[in-house]
Design a protein around this motif. Structure first.
Motif, PDB file in Angstrom:
ATOM      1  N   ARG A   1       0.844  -1.207   0.000  1.00  0.00           N
ATOM      2  CA  ARG A   1       0.000   0.000   0.000  1.00  0.00           C
ATOM      3  C   ARG A   1       0.878   1.256   0.000  1.00  0.00           C
ATOM      4  O   ARG A   1       1.025   1.917  -1.005  1.00  0.00           O
ATOM      5  N   ASP A   2       1.547   1.567   1.113  1.00  0.00           N
ATOM      6  CA  ASP A   2       2.381   2.784   1.118  1.00  0.00           C
ATOM      7  C   ASP A   2       3.571   2.584   0.181  1.00  0.00           C
ATOM      8  O   ASP A   2       3.993   3.505  -0.524  1.00  0.00           O
TER       9      ASP A   2
ATOM     10  N   THR B   1       3.561  11.358   9.120  1.00  0.00           N
ATOM     11  CA  THR B   1       3.275  11.341   7.679  1.00  0.00           C
ATOM     12  C   THR B   1       4.333  12.031   6.834  1.00  0.00           C
ATOM     13  O   THR B   1       4.650  11.584   5.740  1.00  0.00           O
TER      14      THR B   1
ATOM     15  N   HIS C   1       3.903   4.676  12.432  1.00  0.00           N
ATOM     16  CA  HIS C   1       4.055   4.595  10.972  1.00  0.00           C
ATOM     17  C   HIS C   1       4.924   5.799  10.594  1.00  0.00           C
ATOM     18  O   HIS C   1       4.444   6.928  10.556  1.00  0.00           O
TER      19      HIS C   1
ATOM     20  N   HIS D   1       7.735   8.010   8.301  1.00  0.00           N
ATOM     21  CA  HIS D   1       8.329   8.255   6.979  1.00  0.00           C
ATOM     22  C   HIS D   1       9.758   8.760   7.145  1.00  0.00           C
ATOM     23  O   HIS D   1      10.140   9.299   8.181  1.00  0.00           O
TER      24      HIS D   1
ATOM     25  N   GLN E   1      -4.148   9.834   0.151  1.00  0.00           N
ATOM     26  CA  GLN E   1      -3.977  11.023   0.988  1.00  0.00           C
ATOM     27  C   GLN E   1      -4.234  12.331   0.248  1.00  0.00           C
ATOM     28  O   GLN E   1      -4.220  13.383   0.842  1.00  0.00           O
TER      29      GLN E   1
HETATM   30  O1  KIV Z   1       1.735   8.357   6.144  1.00  0.00           O
HETATM   31  C1  KIV Z   1       0.555   8.276   6.506  1.00  0.00           C
HETATM   32  O2  KIV Z   1       0.028   9.096   7.244  1.00  0.00           O
HETATM   33  C2  KIV Z   1      -0.233   7.181   5.967  1.00  0.00           C
HETATM   34  C3  KIV Z   1      -1.577   6.984   6.580  1.00  0.00           C
HETATM   35  C4  KIV Z   1      -2.605   6.600   5.595  1.00  0.00           C
HETATM   36  C5  KIV Z   1      -1.455   6.032   7.721  1.00  0.00           C
HETATM   37  O3  KIV Z   1       0.223   6.442   5.134  1.00  0.00           O
END
Ligand code: KIV
Ligand code: ZN
Length: 522
Positions: free
Chosen positions: A21-22, A179, A210, A212, A518
């Motif tokens: 997904r991501d 995020t 989660h 980044h 997003q």
């Molecule tokens: O980075 C983020 O905020 C996401 C959310 C959808 C969890 O990928």
């Protein structure tokens, strides 16, 4: 840590993989349904707890991919992402119907900038949407996760309010996303500790993170959160993900395992499957792994300096904190050769996690194997993996097919390539000169296809060792804002380059109307 009959047991650290997904949100990393199923099977063998298979509301293709993964995976929970919208949640619920264990992951942004500029909602409206979404998701499954998007830049008091409300609505996992990769470890760890301590019903949910990697801190931030009570980490194979990527699964898992003296928790991951997963994801997406990447890079366990080699030979612990074989490095063994039979080939391919849909598919793969074995005496697992992936590309992308390629290259002369392609069932031949054999070949292909796509990246890696190794070529093309990666392999890198270029052109042919989760409005 908790005590069972006086014996202290470590907490479980849940590994939530979001490569499908991501990871897929990396420009050019989009995967077909069959590729997603292959990666999902590899993740299941790796024993990840949760596989986030996609965003079903994004497109019919994404819906089908999540559905296909949900139908085959038995040992991991399959998760679908949904914005805090009824239609997204219903789509996710529908896609996950066939799953043995399913989770719906719903999210809405909570930072002032996202609420005002993107959602144009008041904080009260955001809470209302979040609660409604969680309640709706609970109609499909008891396993509901909620994420306040851009939590890393959200107000802590507001996070406490919305998280308390969604727990009451039935969320069982609260995921705190950084995020935009803005957090730093000490501060992010403190935020997790504060949320757990301040939210009155926090004991009814598992806290997840989660992160980044925009500042290169995704793994460090995730580990700081684990030290402060997070018990789920969202991560991806090879750290794939939007922009600079997500926290890398292999680094998180190996840090927690290697430094068990400082972490009160453990994962259930079968670390010996890490390298296979890493190579599979890299091959499918066309994102090569840098040689000095921790755990899965080609140099991660290579001791170059004489003093290091001397130390490792005397006692490996002098310079090694992990054993290469524990993450799958010893799996690089010669398995098959020219004289191997169909059964040996079939069983090794199945052991590597692939399935043949029909006898015809097996026959096609076996004849490719024989052709390769004629050119290359030792066939390694990596060669088999690439061979099966290539067969898949060609089966799926029939629009442009390479029929023949002839290149003349001589010192002092301009290289020239003659190529024959089948484009939409019509055979065409063209010539072009170029700066080198690869350049001439790609120019000859472009002359016939006239895609006008811009070549953004060209890279070559050898799949195994030796001059008879297959070269794996990645080509990135851009056209009208759309980015695709193409992959090709061959013992001849000019042919591998042509295959990679054609693979990318075929991807550009297929329509892509996916919505970005997003960027959509709520
Ligand atoms: O980075 C983020 O905020 C996401 C959310 C959808 C969890 O990928
Ligand atoms: Zn993300």
């Amino acid at each position: 840590m908790f005590s069972l009959n006086g014996v202290f047991m470590k907490d479980k650290l849940i590994i939530f993989d979001t490569t499908l997904r991501d990871g897929e949100q990396s420009p050019g990393a989009s995967m077909t349904r069959d590729e997603k199923v292959r990666i999902a099977r590899a993740l299941e063998r790796l024993r990840v707890d949760i596989i986030e298979a996609g965003f079903p509301a994004a497109s019919p293709g994404d819906f089908e991919s999540v559905q296909a993964v949900a139908n085959v995976i038995k040992d991991s929970t399959v998760c679908g992402l949904a914005r805090a919208l009824d239609k997204d949640i219903d789509r996710a619920g529908e896609a996950l119907k066939g799953a043995k264990q399913s989770r719906i992951h719903t999210f809405i942004a909570t930072s002032p900038i996202h609420m005002q500029m993107k959602l144009q909602m008041t904080p009260e409206q955001v809470i209302e949407h979040a609660v409604r979404a969680v309640k709706r998701a609970r109609q499909y499954t008891d396993d509901v996760e909620f994420s306040p998007e851009d939590a890393g830049r959200s107000d802590e008091d507001f996070l406490c309010r919305i998280l308390e409300a969604v727990i009451n609505a039935g969320a069982r996992t609260l995921n705190i996303p950084d995020t935009v990769g803005y957090s730093v470890p000490q501060q992010f760890g403190a935020t997790i500790a504060n949320l757990i301590q301040r939210i009155p019903n926090a004991d009814k949910a598992i806290f997840s993170v989660h992160c980044h990697n925009d500042l290169g801190l995704a793994v460090a931030n995730s580990l700081a959160a684990v030290m402060n009570g997070a018990r789920q980490v969202e991560c991806t194979i090879n750290g794939l993900g939007e922009r600079a990527g997500n926290a890398s699964l292999e680094e998180i898992v190996m840090a927690v395992r290697t430094r068990h003296d400082v972490f009160d928790c453990q994962t259930r991951i079968d670390t010996r499957e890490i390298l296979t997963c890493s190579k599979l994801v890299s091959s499918i997406t066309g994102f090569p792994v840098q040689p000095n990447k921790a755990i899965v890079g080609a140099n991660a366990f290579a001791h170059e300096a004489g003093i290091h080699q001397d130390g490792v030979l005397k006692s490996r612990e002098t310079y090694e904190i992990m054993r290469a074989e524990d993450v799958g490095w010893s799996a690089n063994r010669m398995v098959l050769g020219k004289h191997s039979g169909r059964n040996a080939f079939k069983s090794r391919v199945i052991e590597l996690g692939f399935e043949f849909a029909s006898e015809a598919e097996l026959n096609d793969a076996f004849s490719r194997f024989k052709q390769l074995a004629d050119k290359k005496h030792e066939i390694f697992d990596e060669d088999l993996q690439m061979l099966i992936l290539e067969a898949g590309f060609e089966a799926e992308d029939e629009y442009i097919k390479l029929i023949a390629l002839k290149v003349c290259s001589e010192t002092g002369e301009i290289p020239n390539a003659k190529v024959t392609l089948r484009i939409n069932n019509q055979e065409l031949t063209g010539n072009a000169g170029g700066g080198g054999a690869v350049d001439a070949s790609l120019k000859a292909i472009e002359k016939l296809v006239m895609s006008n796509a811009v070549l953004e990246l060209y890279s070559v890696n050898n799949i195994t060792n030796g001059t008879d190794s297959q070269g794996e070529v990645t080509v990135r093309l851009e056209k009208a804002g759309r980015i695709v990666n193409g992959l090709g392999a061959d013992t001849d890198i000019v042919i591998a380059s042509a295959k990679a270029y054609i693979n990318a052109l075929n991807k550009l042919q297929s329509p892509d109307q996916r919505q970005h989760p997003q960027k959509g409005d709520v």
